[in-house]
Scaffold this motif. Structure first.
Motif, short mmCIF file in Angstrom:
data_model
loop_
_atom_site.label_atom_id
_atom_site.label_comp_id
_atom_site.label_asym_id
_atom_site.label_seq_id
_atom_site.Cartn_x
_atom_site.Cartn_y
_atom_site.Cartn_z
N VAL A 508 4.09 2.16 -3.39
CA VAL A 508 4.42 3.22 -2.44
C VAL A 508 5.52 2.71 -1.52
O VAL A 508 5.35 1.67 -0.86
N ASN A 509 6.64 3.39 -1.52
CA ASN A 509 7.74 3.04 -0.62
C ASN A 509 7.76 4.02 0.56
O ASN A 509 7.61 5.22 0.37
N SER A 510 7.96 3.51 1.75
CA SER A 510 8.01 4.36 2.94
C SER A 510 9.18 3.94 3.81
O SER A 510 9.63 2.79 3.78
N ALA A 535 7.69 -1.67 1.10
CA ALA A 535 6.98 -1.29 -0.12
C ALA A 535 5.55 -1.79 -0.03
O ALA A 535 5.29 -2.90 0.46
N ILE A 536 4.63 -0.97 -0.48
CA ILE A 536 3.21 -1.32 -0.49
C ILE A 536 2.75 -1.29 -1.94
O ILE A 536 2.82 -0.26 -2.61
N PHE A 537 2.28 -2.45 -2.46
CA PHE A 537 1.75 -2.53 -3.82
C PHE A 537 0.24 -2.41 -3.76
O PHE A 537 -0.43 -3.17 -3.04
N LEU A 538 -0.28 -1.42 -4.49
CA LEU A 538 -1.72 -1.18 -4.48
C LEU A 538 -2.41 -2.10 -5.49
O LEU A 538 -3.06 -1.66 -6.44
N HIS A 550 0.63 -11.75 -4.44
CA HIS A 550 0.11 -10.75 -3.51
C HIS A 550 1.20 -10.47 -2.47
O HIS A 550 1.65 -11.38 -1.76
N SER A 551 1.61 -9.23 -2.40
CA SER A 551 2.70 -8.87 -1.47
C SER A 551 2.14 -8.39 -0.14
O SER A 551 1.08 -7.77 -0.08
N ASN A 552 2.88 -8.70 0.91
CA ASN A 552 2.55 -8.25 2.26
C ASN A 552 3.63 -7.25 2.69
O ASN A 552 4.81 -7.58 2.72
N PRO A 553 3.25 -5.99 3.03
CA PRO A 553 4.27 -5.00 3.42
C PRO A 553 5.17 -5.47 4.56
O PRO A 553 6.35 -5.13 4.60
N LEU A 554 4.63 -6.29 5.48
CA LEU A 554 5.45 -6.77 6.58
C LEU A 554 6.54 -7.73 6.09
O LEU A 554 7.64 -7.78 6.64
#
Length: 607
Positions: A508-510, A535-538, A550-554
């Motif tokens: 999800v991109n915001s 970007a947020i990876f679910l 593991h990605s961190n949106p920040l």
């Protein structure tokens, strides 16, 4: 557009003729209601309409200032209490009395809506039929419906006759309506008020004095306001507004409403041909217009600087003057001086440039071509290192489906200009945007887009969905502040194999952005904005080497400054005419994992 009722009702009992009896006691309750009930559009100028009417009552209507009560967005109970207290006062004093009630705001066929709350018309009618006041005046500038001129109301309703809401059983009445029961009346930015009330006040100030006798009757004021209301709504409205008039006075043919000799500051105009306009310099508004023909008029005006102007095919003739307290200033048309040739103040274009609007008008097309190039550096991740985007030629297309609904088509061909040349053909994808609000005030535009991705031999690669919201707050007719937010997600097909990830979860991109744009002289538009995205990876990313990331949106936050970001316009647009525009853009982006720069130049055609 539905019926707006803006009426003036003067109900008279059998008042004696003016024979030296004690002066009439004049009391007024003046209400302006901008606030609307839930679901209605707030007004902007109802307060101003009320204050303008109150001013002319004090300055030329022989009302004492302390006897004119102005209420802005009051509770309905306060309105009725104010009327009751003044009726009680008139009843105790036992002499000829006049009670005037004015309301500007929302209404329907059964109620007014001061402060957004219903006040039944039957309650108002009871006060206007109360015999404790020998003369009762009701002025209602209220309506149903709504459009670009902010007609004062809510939803469509069946047309109703203007006599119904305030028809009185007593003899002797004058009914003025700003429109018929099948029409709407409006407030407008150009006059900063409603058409009919604006011209009615101007007429009461003296512009309507047909007999040159220093007083304005209700018939004269109506005839003046009617003529200019029909003219202005013919020029600026969607439909012509026809004020109506009903005179039922026992024992007299008309009723004087203002006497100009009582005003403390007046302007006397000696007109030979006309029409002359009187402009209040500190507001820039035309406060009144003198009808054509030879006239000698005295007009009650507030103290301050004014400009008297006459426009002719030969040019504009004008003269500045200062209206002072306790004095009468006289100006002769023959003493006006030529100050400008015709068209000196004309705008370059007769209507706003489509290239500067938030959405395109109905039936307007916009085709853009631009060459873009970019470069940057990825510091972390499987694709770390320097990267560049060779020059590409892209095409864009938009069309206004209605005055508010716009279609944008993405996925049009892109041509790689460096060797070896390539043509990337995507799948045309739609984006629908719907504009709410009004141009020149505040606009907000929700949008939804749908796209399909392609992979050689396996189509489609996936489906992308994006929801976005843009807002535009106009600071003036040429400058705006913009804000926007969007959320985008891509749903990949089961057969899609990413080049470096075995297991790619949903992403999800915001983004959020803010910007500013200004158009200078209808020739150049500048746009600048700031945005942030992530970007947020679910789920975790399983890379080709078997490791899990593991990605961190920040950590994935990216910041961007430049044109076409927080502002919908590129950094520079040069409008050659109302069709062709040259564009140039540049941006800088950075984050924890990457940085980049982008540049583009192109041509936009709107037709």
């Amino acid at each position: 557009m539905n019926a707006l009722l803006a009426l003036t009702l003067v109900a008279l009992t059998a008042a004696p003729a003016d024979t030296g009896a004690p002066p009439v006691n004049r009391l007024a309750v003046v209400v302006g209601a901008n606030r609307a009930a839930p679901g209605r559009t707030p007004l902007r100028f109802a307060h101003r309409d009320a204050r303008n009417l109150a001013s002319v009552l004090v300055e030329a209507g022989q009302f004492a200032r302390e006897d004119v009560l102005v209420l802005e967005d009051p509770e309905p109970s306060r309105v009725l209490a104010a009327l009751d207290s003044r009726l009680e006062r008139l009843g105790k004093e036992g002499r000829e009395g006049l009670l005037l009630f004015y309301y500007s705001g929302h209404s329907d066929e059964g109620a007014l809506y001061p402060n957004g709350q219903p006040l039944a018309l039957k309650e108002l009618r009871a006060r206007l039929e109360d015999g404790r006041a020998a003369v009762r005046v009701g002025i209602l500038d209220a309506c149903q419906g709504g459009s670009w001129t902010r007609a004062k109301g809510l939803t469509p309703a069946a047309p109703f006759a203007v006599e119904v809401p305030l028809a009185l059983s007593s003899e002797g009445s004058v009914l003025l309506a700003s429109s018929t029961g099948q029409e709407a009346s409006h407030e407008t930015d150009a006059l900063q008020g409603s058409f009919f009330t604006y011209h009615l006040v101007a007429g009461l100030r003296g512009a309507a004095d047909e007999g040159d006798d220093g007083q304005v009757t209700v018939g004269e004021a109506f005839a003046y306001a009617q003529r200019l209301t029909i003219r202005d709504t013919s020029l600026h409205g969607e439909a012509v507004q026809h004020p109506s008039f009903d005179l039922r006075l026992r024992g007299r043919q008309d009723l004087p409403l203002t006497r100009l000799a009582s005003a403390s500051s007046t302007l006397e105009v000696r007109q030979e041909l006309g029409p002359l306009q009187v402009i209040q310099l500190h507001t820039g508004l035309v406060v009144l217009e003198v009808p054509e023909g030879r006239r000698a008029l005295r007009m009650a005006l507030p103290v301050g600087p004014y400009l008297v102007r006459r426009r002719t095919p030969e040019g504009t003739f004008a003269r500045e003057l200062q209206v002072e307290a306790g004095k009468t200033v006289t100006v002769h048309e023959e003493n006006l001086e030529l100050v400008g040739a015709p068209g000196l103040a004309a705008k370059r274009y007769s209507k706003p440039l489509a290239a500067t609007l938030t959405t395109l008008p109905a039936g307007t097309h916009a085709v853009s071509t631009r060459v873009s190039v970019g470069y940057g550096e990825q510091w972390v991740g499987p694709q770390s290192g320097l990267y560049s985007s060779p020059p590409n030629l892209g095409v864009g297309y938009r069309v206004g489906l209605t005055e508010r609904l716009e279609l944008t088509v993405f996925g049009l061909p892109v041509v790689k200009l460096s060797r070896p040349q390539e043509v990337s053909v995507g799948i045309p994808s739609p984006k629908l945007s719907y504009r709410l609000g009004e141009v020149g005030r505040f606009e907000w535009v929700p949008s939804m887009s749908f796209s399909l991705g392609a992979q050689p031999g396996k189509w489609p690669e996936g489906v992308g969905l994006e929801a976005a919201l843009r807002t535009r707050w106009w600071l003036s007719g040429s400058s705006s502040v913009h804000m926007g937010a969007s959320v985008h997600s891509y749903f990949r097909a089961p057969w899609y194999v990413p080049p470096y990830v075995y297991d790619s979860p949903r992403q999800v991109n915001s983004s959020l952005g803010a910007g500013y744009s200004v158009t200078l002289g209808e020739v150049v538009t500048l746009g600048i904005g700031f945005g942030v995205s992530t970007a947020i990876f679910l789920g975790p990313l399983r890379l080709a080497d078997g490791s899990v990331h593991h990605s961190n949106p920040l950590e994935l936050l990216t910041y961007r400054i430049g044109g076409s970001g927080g502002s919908p316009f590129p950094l520079l647009s040069i409008h050659l005419d109302d069709v062709w525009t040259l564009t140039a853009d540049a941006s800088v982006s950075w984050g924890k994992s990457n940085s980049g720069n982008g540049f583009s130049a192109g041509v936009l055609a709107t037709f």
